[in-house]
Design a protein around this motif. Structure first.
Motif, mmCIF file in Angstrom:
data_model
loop_
_atom_site.group_PDB
_atom_site.id
_atom_site.type_symbol
_atom_site.label_atom_id
_atom_site.label_comp_id
_atom_site.label_asym_id
_atom_site.label_seq_id
_atom_site.Cartn_x
_atom_site.Cartn_y
_atom_site.Cartn_z
ATOM 1 N N GLU A 145 19.985 12.895 -18.609
ATOM 2 C CA GLU A 145 21.111 11.826 -18.900
ATOM 3 C C GLU A 145 21.613 11.369 -17.474
ATOM 4 O OE1 GLU A 145 23.815 11.934 -22.479
ATOM 5 O OE2 GLU A 145 24.051 13.832 -21.581
ATOM 6 N N GLN A 159 15.840 1.894 -20.276
ATOM 7 C CA GLN A 159 14.816 1.642 -21.320
ATOM 8 C C GLN A 159 13.659 1.180 -20.862
ATOM 9 O OE1 GLN A 159 16.746 0.314 -24.964
ATOM 10 N NE2 GLN A 159 14.970 -0.462 -25.751
ATOM 11 N N TRP A 164 14.099 4.930 -22.418
ATOM 12 C CA TRP A 164 15.127 5.718 -22.580
ATOM 13 C C TRP A 164 15.952 4.858 -23.847
ATOM 14 C CZ3 TRP A 164 16.759 10.469 -21.231
ATOM 15 C CH2 TRP A 164 18.277 10.762 -21.405
ATOM 16 N N LYS A 165 16.329 5.883 -24.773
ATOM 17 C CA LYS A 165 17.408 5.401 -25.936
ATOM 18 C C LYS A 165 18.308 6.493 -26.245
ATOM 19 C CE LYS A 165 14.554 3.924 -29.181
ATOM 20 N NZ LYS A 165 14.134 3.270 -30.367
ATOM 21 N N LYS A 166 19.597 6.407 -26.075
ATOM 22 C CA LYS A 166 20.559 7.363 -26.722
ATOM 23 C C LYS A 166 20.678 7.276 -28.246
ATOM 24 C CE LYS A 166 23.777 9.298 -24.129
ATOM 25 N NZ LYS A 166 25.112 9.785 -23.397
ATOM 26 N N THR A 167 19.903 7.474 -28.995
ATOM 27 C CA THR A 167 19.932 7.058 -30.475
ATOM 28 C C THR A 167 20.632 8.233 -31.153
ATOM 29 O OG1 THR A 167 17.795 8.483 -30.658
ATOM 30 C CG2 THR A 167 17.527 6.182 -30.306
ATOM 31 N N ASN A 224 24.590 12.729 -28.843
ATOM 32 C CA ASN A 224 24.057 12.418 -27.405
ATOM 33 C C ASN A 224 22.561 12.763 -27.238
ATOM 34 O OD1 ASN A 224 26.746 11.464 -26.477
ATOM 35 N ND2 ASN A 224 27.467 13.368 -26.620
ATOM 36 N N CYS A 226 18.675 12.002 -27.171
ATOM 37 C CA CYS A 226 18.066 10.991 -26.632
ATOM 38 C C CYS A 226 16.326 10.947 -26.949
ATOM 39 C CB CYS A 226 18.183 10.774 -25.001
ATOM 40 S SG CYS A 226 19.888 10.795 -24.633
#
Length: 491
Positions: A145, A159, A164-167, A224, A226
């Motif tokens: 993070e 991204q 990167w994606k905080k899904t 949180n 990812c």
């Protein structure tokens, strides 16, 4: 470091070390160490290296813009065997945190194995608070993070660079018993300081409309968690490492299998690594991060440890540009976690697997990657180093997914045709469920970093920090005792 059947990367194809690429407008990123103590300017796209040379000849040529730099040393402070995400991030950590020179050696190239064959989870959902691996996973998650946030702070797109994606992640239960289990896990997560929420069936359907949800369904939401794209991330790490090549501090030797470890006659420590093409000398340490090949490599190198790491084969089904099912989170059925616990406590002994070596399990996992592909999984089985695709396993992954996604029930894999791909990786499995990270008894300057199984990406930055602290004899941020070689790997 595992084998992969087929994969179509989400970004540009990985270039071999002999390629040279110059970006007309290369962005510059000031990368910092994990604790942001140092600041190193990194030109992300302007360099590619070629560092394979015969003994007695220059070992590498690095193209930075239009200027060619020749690296001639055969000696490095640290030699890292294995160019998966573990090996590359260990190199990165040492380069950022010290003045040591580092060489990475691999019989293939990065992302040709387990690193590139996975789903890209950076998840705490599958980890258990209070377990031996918990603190390492938590530390590593924090470092990922921090890296993504730092890239953003530099005006760049995490991204694009990392995928990167905080899904967030959803651990899904379909029965009353599973939902009750998830409620308890949410409480555990919350007490351990990780944000988590239990979702009722109605709340779950609002979060993921594509799911099949009945009144007994429930889920644990970790907002949180990812995911990233392994190919983009590895390219990013490589480019950062290669900035140190012109200073004589970094080199890559790909397509160059290690065949022997040479020891000093004085104290028995490792002094060099012999490969098919050359001999590389180490002044300080050798790190072996060769995934599921670590055990056999130790035997080939006549090192008196028995690393019980085994290849655990996994299939993933990738549906390219798949619109019928769009996901808002990464999904995993609760059976995936419970199966891991059963394997660790019931079916495995310190000596290895009991009974059925080919025991197969399939649990639903699902993500939508950066390119809009639906990635479905996953299978786990022990069939040695076999990497051939098994059509029956793919069919079973599809059938399991159909139980969770109604839109898939009206479709067949045959209809999808060319838009489906299969990824196969060999995950490095340790019988006790913990990676092995530490120095080899009797060889104090040889360190192992292997056995992360399906958590290589999740644990990479924490592992890299731990190994770098060991090499530099710094106090560790996380207790390394649970991962020690001694007592777990012996002859």
């Amino acid at each position: 470091m595992a084998s992969m059947y087929t994969y179509h990367p989400a970004t540009k194809p990985h270039l071999k070390p002999s390629s040279s690429v110059v970006s007309p407008r290369p962005p510059t990123l000031a990368l910092r160490s994990s604790l942001f103590r140092s600041r190193i300017p990194v030109d992300l796209f302007s360099i590619r290296t070629s560092l394979n040379g015969p003994t007695g000849e220059p070992l590498g040529r690095v193209r930075v813009g239009s200027k060619q730099v020749v690296a001639s040393q055969h000696s490095f402070d640290v030699l890292i065997v294995g160019a998966g995400i573990i090996g590359l991030t260990i190199a990165r950590q040492l380069l950022l945190e010290s003045d040591l020179s580092v060489a990475v050696i691999d019989k293939a190239v990065p992302c040709s194995g387990a690193t590139g064959a996975g789903q890209g989870y950076i998840w705490m959902a599958s980890k258990t608070p209070g377990s031996d691996i918990w603190e390492l996973a938590l530390r590593s998650h924090q470092l990922w993070e921090s890296l993504a946030e730092h890239i953003h702070d530099q005006g760049l797109n995490s991204q694009e660079l990392l995928g990167w994606k905080k899904t967030g992640s959803l651990l899904i239960g379909k029965t009353v018993e599973e939902s009750a289990l998830l409620e308890r896990r949410v409480k555990q997560f919350s007490e351990a300081g990780v944000e988590a929420e239990f979702l009722s069936s109605r709340e779950l359907l609002l979060k993921e409309p594509a799911l099949s949800v009945d009144k007994e369904s429930g889920a644990a939401l970790l907002p949180n968690d990812c995911q990233l794209d392994a190919h983009r991330t590895v390219a990013f790490v490589e480019e950062g490492n290669r900035q140190f090549a012109s200073r004589g501090r970094y080199a890559e030797f790909y397509h160059d299998p290690v065949i022997a470890l040479l020891r000093s006659g004085k104290n028995g420590e490792a002094k060099a690594v012999l490969t098919a093409k050359s001999t590389f000398y180490c002044k300080k340490a050798v790190v072996v991060a060769s995934g599921c090949w670590t055990g056999s490599l130790m035997r080939d190198l006549n090192i008196r440890v028995d690393v019980p790491v085994k290849p655990r084969k996994g299939h993933l089904l990738v549906l390219e540009n798949f619109n019928p099912v769009r996901l808002n989170h990464g999904l995993m059925e609760v059976g995936y976690v419970s199966h891991q616990q059963i394997m660790q406590h019931s079916s495995v002994s310190a000596a290895g697997l009991s009974n059925d070596e080919e025991m197969l399990s399939i649990s639903m996992t699902a993500t939508t990657d950066t390119m809009g592909n639906l990635v479905l999984g996953s299978s786990r089985q022990f069939v040695g180093f076999n990497t051939e695709a098994d059509a029956s396993i793919i069919d079973n992954i599809w059938k399991r997914a159909q139980e969770f996604f109604p839109e898939l029930r009206e479709m067949s894999l045959a209809e999808i045709g060319k838009n489906r791909k299969v990824r196969i990786g060999l995950r490095p499995f340790m019988p006790d469920g913990k990676p092995v990270i530490g120095s080899v008894p009797g060889l104090s300057n040889v360190f192992l970093a292997s056995g992360h199984e399906g958590s290589g990406l999740t644990l990479a930055l924490g592992t890299a920090e731990m190994v770098a602290d060991m090499v530099m004899q710094n106090q560790g941020k996380v207790d390394s005792a649970p991962f020690a070689v001694e007592g777990r790997c012996c002859r």
